[in-house]
Design an enzyme around this catalytic site. Structure first.
Site, PDB file in Angstrom:
ATOM      1  CG  ASP A 263      -1.764   1.224   1.333  1.00 43.59           C
ATOM      2  OD1 ASP A 263      -2.787   1.246   0.632  1.00 43.59           O
ATOM      3  OD2 ASP A 263      -1.420   2.176   2.071  1.00 43.59           O
TER       4      ASP A 263
ATOM      5  CE1 TYR B 183       0.577   7.670   3.331  1.00 43.16           C
ATOM      6  CE2 TYR B 183       1.144   5.484   2.549  1.00 43.16           C
ATOM      7  CZ  TYR B 183       0.262   6.339   3.178  1.00 43.16           C
ATOM      8  OH  TYR B 183      -0.925   5.843   3.675  1.00 43.16           O
TER       9      TYR B 183
ATOM     10  CE  LYS C 160      -3.681   4.718   0.867  1.00 42.78           C
ATOM     11  NZ  LYS C 160      -2.282   4.637   1.300  1.00 42.78           N
TER      12      LYS C 160
ATOM     13  CG  HIS D  43      -4.462   9.529   0.848  1.00 41.83           C
ATOM     14  ND1 HIS D  43      -3.108   9.495   0.683  1.00 41.83           N
ATOM     15  CD2 HIS D  43      -4.672   9.111   2.122  1.00 41.83           C
ATOM     16  CE1 HIS D  43      -2.535   9.079   1.798  1.00 41.83           C
ATOM     17  NE2 HIS D  43      -3.460   8.853   2.687  1.00 41.83           N
TER      18      HIS D  43
HETATM   19  N1  LIG Z   1      -5.454   5.975   4.669  1.00 37.00           N
HETATM   20  C1  LIG Z   1      -4.866   6.591   5.640  1.00 37.00           C
HETATM   21  O1  LIG Z   1      -5.145   7.760   5.962  1.00 37.00           O
HETATM   22  C2  LIG Z   1      -3.835   5.872   6.436  1.00 37.00           C
HETATM   23  C3  LIG Z   1      -3.452   6.349   7.707  1.00 37.00           C
HETATM   24  C4  LIG Z   1      -2.477   5.621   8.405  1.00 37.00           C
HETATM   25  C5  LIG Z   1      -1.919   4.476   7.853  1.00 37.00           C
HETATM   26  N2  LIG Z   1      -2.305   4.067   6.613  1.00 37.00           N
HETATM   27  C6  LIG Z   1      -1.695   2.872   5.981  1.00 37.00           C
HETATM   28  O2  LIG Z   1      -1.674   1.826   6.926  1.00 37.00           O
HETATM   29  C7  LIG Z   1      -0.333   1.322   7.041  1.00 37.00           C
HETATM   30  C8  LIG Z   1      -0.168   0.708   8.380  1.00 37.00           C
HETATM   31  O3  LIG Z   1       0.102   1.714   9.362  1.00 37.00           O
HETATM   32  P1  LIG Z   1      -0.207   1.472  10.844  1.00 37.00           P
HETATM   33  O4  LIG Z   1       0.369   2.512  11.686  1.00 37.00           O
HETATM   34  O5  LIG Z   1      -1.650   1.261  10.897  1.00 37.00           O
HETATM   35  O6  LIG Z   1       0.615   0.082  11.068  1.00 37.00           O
HETATM   36  P2  LIG Z   1       0.620  -0.864  12.302  1.00 37.00           P
HETATM   37  O7  LIG Z   1       1.431  -2.047  11.891  1.00 37.00           O
HETATM   38  O8  LIG Z   1      -0.758  -1.071  12.863  1.00 37.00           O
HETATM   39  O9  LIG Z   1       1.393  -0.010  13.395  1.00 37.00           O
HETATM   40  C9  LIG Z   1       2.737   0.315  13.219  1.00 37.00           C
HETATM   41  C10 LIG Z   1       3.344   0.427  14.579  1.00 37.00           C
HETATM   42  O10 LIG Z   1       3.236  -0.855  15.207  1.00 37.00           O
HETATM   43  C11 LIG Z   1       4.500  -1.324  15.581  1.00 37.00           C
HETATM   44  N3  LIG Z   1       4.557  -2.766  15.282  1.00 37.00           N
HETATM   45  C12 LIG Z   1       4.503  -3.367  14.072  1.00 37.00           C
HETATM   46  N4  LIG Z   1       4.554  -4.709  14.227  1.00 37.00           N
HETATM   47  C13 LIG Z   1       4.637  -4.942  15.549  1.00 37.00           C
HETATM   48  C14 LIG Z   1       4.723  -6.119  16.324  1.00 37.00           C
HETATM   49  N5  LIG Z   1       4.725  -7.321  15.765  1.00 37.00           N
HETATM   50  N6  LIG Z   1       4.776  -5.993  17.674  1.00 37.00           N
HETATM   51  C15 LIG Z   1       4.785  -4.791  18.259  1.00 37.00           C
HETATM   52  N7  LIG Z   1       4.713  -3.630  17.583  1.00 37.00           N
HETATM   53  C16 LIG Z   1       4.640  -3.710  16.229  1.00 37.00           C
HETATM   54  C17 LIG Z   1       5.501  -0.549  14.761  1.00 37.00           C
HETATM   55  O11 LIG Z   1       6.672  -0.428  15.511  1.00 37.00           O
HETATM   56  P3  LIG Z   1       8.123  -0.182  14.835  1.00 37.00           P
HETATM   57  O12 LIG Z   1       8.040   1.141  14.177  1.00 37.00           O
HETATM   58  O13 LIG Z   1       9.048  -0.220  16.013  1.00 37.00           O
HETATM   59  O14 LIG Z   1       8.328  -1.322  13.879  1.00 37.00           O
HETATM   60  C18 LIG Z   1       4.804   0.785  14.589  1.00 37.00           C
HETATM   61  O15 LIG Z   1       5.004   1.612  15.716  1.00 37.00           O
HETATM   62  C19 LIG Z   1       0.521   2.529   6.700  1.00 37.00           C
HETATM   63  O16 LIG Z   1       1.849   2.192   6.356  1.00 37.00           O
HETATM   64  C20 LIG Z   1      -0.251   3.090   5.533  1.00 37.00           C
HETATM   65  O17 LIG Z   1       0.020   2.313   4.378  1.00 37.00           O
HETATM   66  C21 LIG Z   1      -3.260   4.720   5.918  1.00 37.00           C
END
Ligand SMILES: NC(=O)c1ccc[n+]([C@@H]2O[C@H](COP(=O)([O-])OP(=O)(O)OC[C@H]3O[C@@H](n4cnc5c(N)ncnc54)[C@H](OP(=O)(O)O)[C@@H]3O)[C@@H](O)[C@H]2O)c1
Length: 314
Positions: free
Chosen positions: A52, A57, A86, A119
């Site tokens: 994604d 980004y 997006k 987006h």
């Molecule tokens: N459409 C939108 O507006 C929007 C907004 C936000 C995100 N997104 C999308 O969603 C994606 C996912 O983002 P998210 O923040 O939701 O990801 P997430 O995987 O839910 O959270 C990421 C965080 O979790 C930690 N983490 C990941 N795997 C872990 C594990 N196994 N154990 C413990 N902690 C863990 C990471 O730590 P570390 O950094 O230390 O690895 C980071 O701090 C983004 O990259 C983007 O593509 C879209």
């Protein structure tokens, strides 16, 4: 019960007959360019086949570098991965949509996209500045274009074979319904924040009834602590089933029929987040009964995500 290998390779059919979306997705919202490259490569190595991206980004080139190298090194075909990007809020005017799309395609070095998303439903002042603000620091919205105008331009990208499916992100059910009703090409995917503290049950029901895939971001609650990873229900289930809290949360998301995006930044976490297994029914039900409610990201109300400013690696 479905086996673990089939479970982690779950694919959900798209409503337009263009194929399937792998349920486990890797998100590339990573501010550091070197980490973008290493984390994308690690995700591909761990087994992720859904990536994604977003023009916002500002790292589509780095994602492409990792993906093309990884595909070549592992003999993986382009058709075996699913790539989304997006269109940003400043490119909602129909005449800007195709240019934005082509810019992303060039940076990603691809000749088609599997999925192109709007987006957010909020149009910002058109231009090169991704975050246009007035002197008071308020976002400058564009009132000259409707979401439906933008949707028509998205439909014409599908007509011309440039992308296989289109959808929306950061959209609430009340904003999705009029687009869904009026669309000639129905949204195939909606990407929204969703986790046990924000299950989006009504939206998910609508999606399931209409064959739209709900793609959950923040399945781990953005990794915030205290938060979902430390929730006592989740940690107790994790010990009971011999998995980590992250694996329990990701399994719950797949088991309820959503696709998800996670952003592990280290190889061990990429392997961990891909290595999920189905939850026993009682554990699944217990998570469904969690009553805490929390939205972490206000983007759905404003169009302005809490973006981390880009940090270039030295
Ligand atoms: N459409 C939108 O507006 C929007 C907004 C936000 C995100 N997104 C999308 O969603 C994606 C996912 O983002 P998210 O923040 O939701 O990801 P997430 O995987 O839910 O959270 C990421 C965080 O979790 C930690 N983490 C990941 N795997 C872990 C594990 N196994 N154990 C413990 N902690 C863990 C990471 O730590 P570390 O950094 O230390 O690895 C980071 O701090 C983004 O990259 C983007 O593509 C879209």
């Amino acid at each position: 019960m479905i086996g673990s290998s089939d479970f982690r390779n779950t694919k959900i059919p798209l409503n337009n007959g263009s194929g399937h979306i792998p349920a486990l997705g890797f998100g590339t919202l990573i501010p550091d360019s070197a980490v973008t490259i290493s984390a994308t490569r690690d995700a591909l190595d761990a087994g992720f086949r859904h990536f994604d991206c977003a023009e916002r980004y500002q790292n589509e080139r780095e994602v492409a570098e990792a993906l093309h190298a990884g595909l070549a090194a592992n003999g993986i075909a382009r058709e075996d991965i699913f790539v989304t990007t997006k269109v940003w809020n400043t490119n909602h005017r129909p005449e800007r949509v195709e240019a934005a799309f082509n810019g992303s395609l060039d940076r990603l070095r691809l000749n088609y996209l599997d999925l192109y998303l709007i987006h957010t439903p909020f149009a910002f002042q058109p231009g090169d500045d991704h975050d246009p603000r007035d002197q008071g620091g308020n976002v400058i919205y564009d009132r000259e274009v409707t979401l439906f105008n933008t949707w028509r331009a998205m439909e014409s990208l599908v007509d011309r074979g440039k992308c296989r499916a289109i959808g929306l992100s950061d959209v609430s059910l009340d904003k999705l319904l009029p687009i869904y009703d009026a669309a000639r090409i129905k949204p195939a995917v909606v990407q929204v924040e969703s986790h046990p503290y924000l299950p989006e049950t009504e939206l998910l029901e609508f999606c399931k009834e209409n064959g739209v895939v709900l793609l959950a971001f923040a399945p781990l609650g953005h990794g915030m602590r205290p938060g979902l990873l430390e929730d006592p229900v989740i940690t107790a289930i994790a010990s009971r089933v011999g998995k980590t809290p992250a694996q329990v949360l990701l399994a719950w998301a797949v088991q309820r029929g959503t696709a998800l995006l996670t952003t592990p930044k280290h190889p061990s976490r990429a392997k961990e987040n891909f290595d999920i297994s189905p939850l026993p029914e009682d554990a699944f039900d217990e998570i469904n009964r969690i009553e805490t409610r929390q939205r972490l990201n206000d983007v759905v109300n404003t169009g302005s995500p809490g973006f981390i400013p880009r940090v270039l690696s030295t």
